[in-house]
Write a protein that holds these residues in place. Structure first.
Motif, mmCIF file in Angstrom:
data_model
loop_
_atom_site.group_PDB
_atom_site.id
_atom_site.type_symbol
_atom_site.label_atom_id
_atom_site.label_comp_id
_atom_site.label_asym_id
_atom_site.label_seq_id
_atom_site.Cartn_x
_atom_site.Cartn_y
_atom_site.Cartn_z
ATOM 1 N N GLN A 19 1.726 1.495 0.014
ATOM 2 C CA GLN A 19 2.006 1.018 -1.343
ATOM 3 C C GLN A 19 0.937 0.054 -1.849
ATOM 4 O OE1 GLN A 19 5.934 -0.591 -0.706
ATOM 5 N NE2 GLN A 19 6.958 1.333 -1.265
ATOM 6 N N GLN A 20 0.425 -0.776 -0.955
ATOM 7 C CA GLN A 20 -0.567 -1.777 -1.342
ATOM 8 C C GLN A 20 -2.002 -1.300 -1.132
ATOM 9 O OE1 GLN A 20 0.427 -5.260 0.952
ATOM 10 N NE2 GLN A 20 2.564 -5.276 0.264
ATOM 11 N N LEU A 21 -2.153 -0.066 -0.657
ATOM 12 C CA LEU A 21 -3.480 0.471 -0.323
ATOM 13 C C LEU A 21 -4.217 -0.459 0.638
ATOM 14 C CD1 LEU A 21 -4.672 1.855 -3.792
ATOM 15 C CD2 LEU A 21 -3.599 3.095 -1.901
ATOM 16 N N ASP A 22 -3.450 -1.024 1.566
ATOM 17 C CA ASP A 22 -3.991 -1.939 2.567
ATOM 18 C C ASP A 22 -4.222 -1.153 3.860
ATOM 19 O OD1 ASP A 22 -4.549 -3.935 4.414
ATOM 20 O OD2 ASP A 22 -3.116 -5.342 3.553
ATOM 21 N N ASP A 52 8.406 0.222 7.801
ATOM 22 C CA ASP A 52 8.192 -0.634 6.626
ATOM 23 C C ASP A 52 6.760 -1.145 6.564
ATOM 24 O OD1 ASP A 52 10.661 -0.323 5.568
ATOM 25 O OD2 ASP A 52 11.382 -2.345 5.990
ATOM 26 N N ARG A 68 4.370 -0.351 3.492
ATOM 27 C CA ARG A 68 3.722 -1.398 2.704
ATOM 28 C C ARG A 68 2.220 -1.193 2.639
ATOM 29 N NH1 ARG A 68 6.746 -5.149 5.611
ATOM 30 N NH2 ARG A 68 4.850 -5.990 6.525
ATOM 31 N N GLY A 69 1.646 -0.738 3.744
ATOM 32 C CA GLY A 69 0.216 -0.452 3.736
ATOM 33 C C GLY A 69 -0.145 0.645 2.750
ATOM 34 N N LEU A 125 -3.377 -3.145 7.203
ATOM 35 C CA LEU A 125 -1.955 -3.276 7.491
ATOM 36 C C LEU A 125 -1.371 -1.953 7.969
ATOM 37 C CD1 LEU A 125 0.580 -5.083 7.396
ATOM 38 C CD2 LEU A 125 0.912 -4.340 5.025
#
Length: 298
Positions: free
Chosen positions: A248-251, A241, A245-246, A254
């Motif tokens: 999806q958020q282009l982070d 996860d 999330r990294g 993360l």
């Protein structure tokens, strides 16, 4: 382009699979519910058990096992790596991932080891099992997520079952290979001493094939870990996860933190499971001397 799409939708193979899945959903939902509850109970029990141990105690316990089975350098890596995961506040996510990997690996071994033994004993079983393993190993990993979601909804259970299918082939193949490569004279010696077929398997063949079988166990664990990360797309949870999330958020940060935690967990599981591929563990005193020798020479 429209004609190609229509032709693909009308494919007899895809329609046949859809019919099978629809029949299963209509007639075998009770069995799927039992499987779902059973698997969820196992993974929940393992996660609760791991959560009950304080982080520092679990880190030191794994490091102690690493010192016994691998080396002092690996034990130091375990301590530093697990403390890094804890400092990144990813400990709970790592425990959730570890519970999923352990559950999927245990189920894969419960099914795969007997199947490998039967395949080694009966060539007819191996002729049936081998093409199934070829299909399981060459099918894209994401394809397993579709029927898992359709039959078990989303969450940990479909993630575990998709991981089970993806990670089981190595232990079946290598168990069959290891038992098939046991020298014939060793088997004849066991029979000459009056061993029954069961005694021949567990006291002669399995000890001889153990390094190869444990290599299959190691590969199963590694594939389970890689698939659990992919299964985060259907709600598997854990470190997957964090990576998802990294993305999806282009982070990048993360995603990198989640990836580092996965790497640390993978190295620990790989080295510990790989240490059991040898016939006998190296004594602790020899490991300590081997680790300290470079420091003494300097």
């Amino acid at each position: 382009m429209t004609l190609l799409a229509a032709a693909h939708q009308a494919s007899w193979l895809g329609q046949g699979v859809d019919v099978i899945v629809a029949w299963l959903l209509a007639n075998a939902q009770g069995a799927f519910d039992v499987i779902k509850v059973s698997v969820l109970a196992v993974v929940s029990f393992i996660e609760i058990l791991l959560d009950a141990v304080p982080a520092w105690l679990l880190a030191w316990a794994v490091a102690a096992v690493g010192l016994w089975r691998v080396s002092g350098g690996f034990a130091l890596f375990v301590l530093l790596g697990l403390n890094l995961v804890l400092s990144l506040q990813l400990w709970n996510a790592m425990i959730a991932t570890l519970a999923l990997v352990i559950t999927a690996s245990l189920l894969a071994l419960v099914i795969g080891l007997p199947l490998g033994i039967l395949s080694a004993r009966y060539s007819s079983v191996w002729r049936v099992v081998r093409p199934c393993l070829d299909l399981m190993q060459t099918m894209p990993a994401f394809v397993y997520l579709i029927p898992a979601v359709m039959l078990f909804s989303t969450g940990a259970v479909p993630s575990i079952l998709a991981t089970l299918i993806f990670s089981m082939p190595p232990v079946v193949r290598l168990t069959q290979l290891g038992l098939s490569q046991v020298p014939a004279d060793l088997i004849e010696a066991g029979r000459s001493f009056g061993c029954s077929e069961r005694q021949l398997l567990w006291k002669v063949q399995m000890p001889s094939a153990l390094p190869t079988v444990m290599t299959g166990v190691n590969q199963t664990i590694m594939l389970a870990l890689s698939m659990v990360v992919i299964a985060s797309m259907i709600g598997g949870g854990g470190l997957g996860d964090v990576v998802l999330r990294g993305i999806q958020q282009l982070d990048v940060g993360l995603g990198f933190e989640g990836g580092i935690a996965v790497v640390i967990l993978a190295v620990i599981l790989d080295r510990l499971s790989q240490s059991f591929t040898a016939r006998e563990g190296q004594p602790l005193r020899q490991r300590w001397r081997a680790w300290m020798s470079p420091w003494r020479s300097s």
